[in-house]
Design a protein around this motif. Structure first.
Motif, PDB file in Angstrom:
ATOM      1  N   SER A  58       0.832  -1.208   0.000  1.00 58.70           N
ATOM      2  CA  SER A  58       0.000   0.000   0.000  1.00 58.70           C
ATOM      3  C   SER A  58       0.865   1.255   0.000  1.00 58.70           C
ATOM      4  CB  SER A  58      -0.898   0.039   1.239  1.00 58.70           C
ATOM      5  OG  SER A  58      -1.747  -1.049   1.258  1.00 58.70           O
ATOM      6  N   PHE A  59       1.965   1.175   0.711  1.00 60.84           N
ATOM      7  CA  PHE A  59       2.839   2.332   0.889  1.00 60.84           C
ATOM      8  C   PHE A  59       3.691   2.616  -0.357  1.00 60.84           C
ATOM      9  CE2 PHE A  59       6.780   4.189   2.793  1.00 60.84           C
ATOM     10  CZ  PHE A  59       6.215   5.377   3.209  1.00 60.84           C
ATOM     11  N   ARG A  60       4.195   1.557  -1.008  1.00 59.00           N
ATOM     12  CA  ARG A  60       5.060   1.717  -2.179  1.00 59.00           C
ATOM     13  C   ARG A  60       4.623   0.782  -3.316  1.00 59.00           C
ATOM     14  NH1 ARG A  60      10.170   4.091  -2.137  1.00 59.00           N
ATOM     15  NH2 ARG A  60       9.865   3.795  -4.358  1.00 59.00           N
ATOM     16  N   PRO A  61       3.478   1.024  -3.922  1.00 55.04           N
ATOM     17  CA  PRO A  61       3.000   0.155  -4.997  1.00 55.04           C
ATOM     18  C   PRO A  61       3.933   0.136  -6.209  1.00 55.04           C
ATOM     19  CG  PRO A  61       1.674   2.143  -4.855  1.00 55.04           C
ATOM     20  CD  PRO A  61       2.582   2.137  -3.670  1.00 55.04           C
ATOM     21  N   ASP A  62       4.712   1.195  -6.410  1.00 48.93           N
ATOM     22  CA  ASP A  62       5.607   1.258  -7.558  1.00 48.93           C
ATOM     23  C   ASP A  62       6.670   0.164  -7.525  1.00 48.93           C
ATOM     24  OD1 ASP A  62       6.454   2.846  -5.269  1.00 48.93           O
ATOM     25  OD2 ASP A  62       8.188   3.438  -6.472  1.00 48.93           O
ATOM     26  N   ILE A  63       7.117  -0.225  -6.340  1.00 52.97           N
ATOM     27  CA  ILE A  63       8.140  -1.269  -6.220  1.00 52.97           C
ATOM     28  C   ILE A  63       7.561  -2.619  -6.620  1.00 52.97           C
ATOM     29  CG2 ILE A  63       9.608  -2.518  -4.582  1.00 52.97           C
ATOM     30  CD1 ILE A  63       9.817   0.114  -3.010  1.00 52.97           C
ATOM     31  N   THR A  81      -4.979  -5.991  -1.924  1.00 53.63           N
ATOM     32  CA  THR A  81      -4.190  -4.761  -1.935  1.00 53.63           C
ATOM     33  C   THR A  81      -3.496  -4.592  -3.285  1.00 53.63           C
ATOM     34  OG1 THR A  81      -3.839  -4.972   0.444  1.00 53.63           O
ATOM     35  CG2 THR A  81      -2.387  -3.467  -0.737  1.00 53.63           C
ATOM     36  N   LEU A  82      -2.955  -5.681  -3.824  1.00 55.79           N
ATOM     37  CA  LEU A  82      -2.309  -5.627  -5.143  1.00 55.79           C
ATOM     38  C   LEU A  82      -3.306  -5.278  -6.240  1.00 55.79           C
ATOM     39  CD1 LEU A  82       0.044  -8.726  -4.977  1.00 55.79           C
ATOM     40  CD2 LEU A  82       0.744  -6.335  -5.111  1.00 55.79           C
ATOM     41  N   ALA A  83      -4.526  -5.776  -6.111  1.00 48.52           N
ATOM     42  CA  ALA A  83      -5.548  -5.514  -7.136  1.00 48.52           C
ATOM     43  C   ALA A  83      -5.913  -4.042  -7.213  1.00 48.52           C
ATOM     44  CB  ALA A  83      -6.794  -6.351  -6.855  1.00 48.52           C
ATOM     45  N   GLU A  84      -5.597  -3.290  -6.173  1.00 44.29           N
ATOM     46  CA  GLU A  84      -5.854  -1.855  -6.189  1.00 44.29           C
ATOM     47  C   GLU A  84      -4.814  -1.091  -7.012  1.00 44.29           C
ATOM     48  OE1 GLU A  84      -6.050  -0.832  -2.056  1.00 44.29           O
ATOM     49  OE2 GLU A  84      -7.904  -1.965  -1.747  1.00 44.29           O
ATOM     50  N   ILE A  85      -3.735  -1.775  -7.392  1.00 43.28           N
ATOM     51  CA  ILE A  85      -2.677  -1.168  -8.197  1.00 43.28           C
ATOM     52  C   ILE A  85      -2.953  -1.500  -9.662  1.00 43.28           C
ATOM     53  CG2 ILE A  85      -0.186  -1.076  -8.634  1.00 43.28           C
ATOM     54  CD1 ILE A  85       0.162  -2.212  -5.750  1.00 43.28           C
TER      55      ILE A  85
END
Length: 117
Positions: free
Chosen positions: A37-42, A77-81
């Motif tokens: 949630s904090f660093r989805p870019d990684i 949580t991943l699906a939100e990215i």
């Protein structure tokens, strides 16, 4: 400070989670959920690898409902990215469908009281 160091923390959490059991696995999975949630870019850069890893954990610990629930929370949580959705669709959904279909043959659904006979 945390933001710059999270580049190494998130991959390390995946490594740790792959080798842990019990409470330590739960701690790693919960930390992953928060970190994602904090660093989805990684995570987005390695979405295929991450999702395959989560499926492996799901399959390995399928009888442990708490682990499966934690893996599910990380997947949600991943699906939100947006960058991870395609990987989930290609790597996670087919495996889960296969598991559900195969378990159906072992545990047929009872649709009504009449089916119990």
């Amino acid at each position: 400070v945390v933001s710059t160091q999270s580049t190494g923390i998130i991959p390390s959490l995946f490594d740790l989670a792959g080798n842990m059991e019990g409470d330590l696995l739960m701690l790693c999975l919960d930390s992953l959920r928060v970190s994602v949630s904090f660093r989805p870019d990684i995570v987005a850069v390695e979405a295929d690898k991450v999702n395959k890893f989560l499926v492996e954990l799901f399959v390995r610990h399928a009888s442990d409902t708490f682990v499966v629930s934690q893996v599910n929370d990380v997947l949600i949580t991943l699906a939100e990215i947006p960058e991870c959705r395609g990987s989930i669709q290609n790597n996670v959904v087919p495996v889960l469908l296969q598991i559900l279909r195969s378990s159906k043959s072992y545990y047929p659904l009872k649709l009504s009281v009449d089916d119990e006979e």
